[in-house]
Design an enzyme around this catalytic site. Structure first.
Site, PDB file in Angstrom:
ATOM      1  N   TYR A   2      16.444  30.114   7.832  1.00  0.00           N
ATOM      2  CA  TYR A   2      15.441  31.016   8.783  1.00  0.00           C
ATOM      3  C   TYR A   2      16.215  31.251  10.589  1.00  0.00           C
ATOM      4  O   TYR A   2      15.568  30.186  10.483  1.00  0.00           O
ATOM      5  CB  TYR A   2      14.361  30.385   8.789  1.00  0.00           C
ATOM      6  CG  TYR A   2      13.178  30.681   6.698  1.00  0.00           C
ATOM      7  CD1 TYR A   2      13.171  31.719   6.493  1.00  0.00           C
ATOM      8  CD2 TYR A   2      13.782  29.177   5.605  1.00  0.00           C
ATOM      9  CE1 TYR A   2      12.278  31.778   5.466  1.00  0.00           C
ATOM     10  CE2 TYR A   2      13.163  29.496   4.677  1.00  0.00           C
ATOM     11  CZ  TYR A   2      12.600  30.970   4.195  1.00  0.00           C
ATOM     12  OH  TYR A   2      12.322  31.002   3.247  1.00  0.00           O
ATOM     13  N   LYS A  31       0.696  -1.192  -0.511  1.00  0.00           N
ATOM     14  CA  LYS A  31      -0.521   0.041   0.147  1.00  0.00           C
ATOM     15  C   LYS A  31       0.857   1.111  -0.151  1.00  0.00           C
ATOM     16  O   LYS A  31       2.268   0.931  -0.370  1.00  0.00           O
ATOM     17  CB  LYS A  31      -0.799  -0.424   1.572  1.00  0.00           C
ATOM     18  CG  LYS A  31       0.120  -0.416   2.531  1.00  0.00           C
ATOM     19  CD  LYS A  31      -1.004  -0.415   3.953  1.00  0.00           C
ATOM     20  CE  LYS A  31      -0.458  -0.367   4.789  1.00  0.00           C
ATOM     21  NZ  LYS A  31      -1.179  -1.231   6.234  1.00  0.00           N
TER      22      LYS A  31
HETATM   23  C1  LIG Z   1      -0.304  -1.977   7.100  1.00  0.00           C
HETATM   24  C2  LIG Z   1      -0.549  -3.562   7.155  1.00  0.00           C
HETATM   25  C3  LIG Z   1       0.530  -4.203   7.421  1.00  0.00           C
HETATM   26  C4  LIG Z   1       1.630  -3.650   7.350  1.00  0.00           C
HETATM   27  O1  LIG Z   1       1.816  -3.849   7.932  1.00  0.00           O
HETATM   28  P1  LIG Z   1       3.708  -3.964   8.295  1.00  0.00           P
HETATM   29  O2  LIG Z   1       3.851  -2.573  10.304  1.00  0.00           O
HETATM   30  O3  LIG Z   1       3.806  -2.664   7.651  1.00  0.00           O
HETATM   31  O4  LIG Z   1       4.494  -4.726   8.393  1.00  0.00           O
HETATM   32  C5  LIG Z   1      -0.366  -5.929   7.429  1.00  0.00           C
HETATM   33  N1  LIG Z   1      -1.862  -6.079   7.638  1.00  0.00           N
HETATM   34  C6  LIG Z   1      -2.373  -5.151   7.759  1.00  0.00           C
HETATM   35  C7  LIG Z   1      -4.423  -4.709   8.535  1.00  0.00           C
HETATM   36  C8  LIG Z   1      -2.036  -3.826   8.141  1.00  0.00           C
HETATM   37  O5  LIG Z   1      -3.129  -2.065   7.149  1.00  0.00           O
END
Ligand SMILES: *Cc1c(COP(=O)(O)O)cnc(C)c1O
Length: 378
Positions: free
Chosen positions: A266, A45
Site C-alpha cells: 500500500y 492479567k
Molecule cells: C501489572 C501489574 C503488575 C505486574 O507488572 P510487571 O511490570 O508486568 O511486572 C504488578 N502490580 C500491579 C498493581 C500491576 O498492575
C-alpha cells in the site's frame, strides 16, 4: 520436548505462536531465587500478557507459584477453574454488583478506596467470617489505591479496617524500569510511612518485575512480577536478563520477484533498487503486528535478519528475502517475526513502544503451540 498444539481451526494453515512453558517456569524460578525468602507471585492479567493464562498459570503453579494477580473478575474466574488451590487477587478492586462473586469463587479483592473498604466489611458481616482482602495504598502512581487523605481517615478511625482478613498492603511503582529515578526510593519511603499508620500490621507487597531488580529493599513480603516471566526486560534500554518465551512464526504465502524500480505494498512506500525476492507472509496488524513496524520490523530465517518492507497491511506483510537461498523460502514455509533473534523488546524499540504492548497485542488468529524446551534449546 512436549508439544501441545491448540489450533483454533484445526487446519494448521495459520501462522503460529509458539510459547515456551519451560522458559516461563525457569523465569519464575530465577525471580524466586533472586527474591530469596520473599514469596514470588505472578501477574497473569490480560490472558497472561497474551501468552494464554489457561496454559501459563498451571505452568507457574507447577514451578511453585501460589498467588496470582489478574485485572478483572472474569479473568479471576477463568484462572480459578484451572487452579483450585491458589490465591487469586483482583487488581481492579471490589466494584458494586460483584460482591457475591468473590466468596463464591474464593477470590481476593484488592481494595482501592474507602467505599470498597465499607463494602468488604459489609460482606464480612453477611458472611459471618473474615473474608480475605488486600489493601492498595497509592504512593505516587495516582492510578488506583487509597490516597493520602483516605489514609488520614483510616489512621484516625482504626475500626475502619475491622472485619476482613487483610493479607497484604500493596502499592505499585511508577518508574521501576528506571533504577536511577529518585521516585522509586520516594515511593518505598511513602509506602513504609503509610503502612506505619495502620493500626494493624500487614504484610507488604510493592515490586513488579522491575521492582525486583531494584534490590532487596523493594522485595518486602511478596513480589508481583508479570512481564519478566514472559521474557520482558526489566530495565529500559538494557538487554533482558530473562529467557524469551514467545516465538511468532509466520506462514509464507508467496515469494515473488520484484523488478528494480517497482514498489511493494500500500502506498508504494518501498521501492526496490535492484531486482529482489519478496516474501508475502500471513501476519498483519489485525494479528497484532503493529502497523508502525512498517519498514522497521525484522524477520528471521535461522539467525539471518531480514527487513520487513513496505506497509504492514491488515492480514499480511512483506519481507525482503533476497539474501536467503531460494530453497529456504517457499510458500507454506515459515519465517520468524518474533523470537530469540528479534525479541519482543527489540520489536518494541523499533515500534516506539514497550514490550508489554507488543505481547498483549498478539491476537487470537494464530495457531498456539505450547512447548517445553530445555534451557538454551532455542
Ligand atoms: C501489572 C501489574 C503488575 C505486574 O507488572 P510487571 O511490570 O508486568 O511486572 C504488578 N502490580 C500491579 C498493581 C500491576 O498492575
Amino acid at each position: 520436548m512436549l508439544d501441545t498444539t491448540s489450533a483454533r481451526d484445526g487446519s494448521g494453515a495459520a501462522s503460529e505462536l509458539v510459547i515456551d512453558l519451560g522458559a516461563v517456569r525457569r523465569n519464575y524460578l530465577s525471580l524466586q531465587e533472586r527474591l530469596g525468602k520473599t514469596e514470588c507471585a505472578a501477574a497473569v492479567k490480560a490472558d497472561a500478557y497474551g501468552t494464554g493464562a489457561d496454559k501459563v498459570a498451571p505452568a507457574l503453579f507447577e514451578a511453585g507459584c501460589r498467588t496470582f494477580f489478574v485485572a478483572t473478575v472474569d479473568e479471576a474466574i477463568a484462572v480459578r477453574k484451572i487452579l483450585p488451590d491458589c490465591r487469586i487477587a483482583v487488581l481492579n478492586g471490589l466494584l458494586a454488583g460483584t460482591e457475591q462473586v468473590f466468596p463464591e469463587h474464593d477470590l481476593i479483592p484488592v481494595i482501592n478506596d474507602l467505599e470498597q473498604i465499607a463494602r468488604i466489611r459489609e460482606m464480612c458481616v453477611s458472611a459471618d467470617r473474615a473474608l480475605p482482602a488486600m489493601l492498595h495504598i497509592d504512593t505516587g502512581m495516582n492510578r488506583l489505591g487509597l490516597s493520602p487523605s483516605d489514609m488520614d481517615r483510616v489512621a484516625r478511625d482504626p475500626d475502619v479496617l475491622t472485619g476482613p482478613d487483610w493479607l497484604y498492603a500493596i502499592s505499585h511503582l511508577a518508574s521501576g524500569d528506571d533504577p536511577d529515578n529518585p521516585e522509586n526510593a520516594a515511593q518505598l519511603a511513602r509506602f513504609a510511612e503509610q503502612r506505619g499508620r495502620l493500626k494493624r500490621p500487614m504484610q507488604a507487597s510493592l515490586a513488579n518485575s522491575a521492582g525486583i531488580f531494584l534490590g532487596p529493599d523493594y522485595h518486602l513480603d511478596l513480589a508481583r512480577p508479570g512481564f519478566a516471566l514472559y521474557g520482558g526486560r526489566v530495565e529500559d534500554g538494557k538487554p533482558s536478563p530473562m529467557e524469551p518465551v514467545v516465538r511468532l512464526r509466520a506462514r509464507i504465502l508467496q515469494v515473488r520477484t520484484v523488478r528494480a524500480g517497482d514498489s511493494v505494498g500500500y502506498g508504494g512506500t518501498y521501492t526496490v533498487t535492484e531486482d529482489a525476492r519478496i516474501a508475502t507472509v500471513a501476519v498483519g496488524y489485525a494479528d497484532g503486528y503493529l502497523r508502525c513496524l512498517s519498514g522497521k520490523g525484522v524477520a528471521c530465517i535461522g539467525d539471518r535478519r531480514l527487513p520487513v518492507v513496505g506497509r504492514v497491511s491488515m492480514d499480511m506483510l512483506a519481507v525482503d528475502v533476497s539474501q536467503v537461498d531460494p530453497t529456504e523460502v517457499h510458500p507454506g514455509g515459515y519465517i520468524e517475526l518474533l523470537g530469540p533473534h528479534y525479541t519482543v523488546n527489540d520489536a518494541a524499540d523499533d515500534a516506539g513502544t514497550i514490550g508489554y504492548e507488543i505481547l498483549t497485542a498478539l491476537g487470537h488468529r494464530y495457531t498456539r503451540r505450547y512447548i517445553e524446551a530445555a534451557s538454551g534449546e532455542s
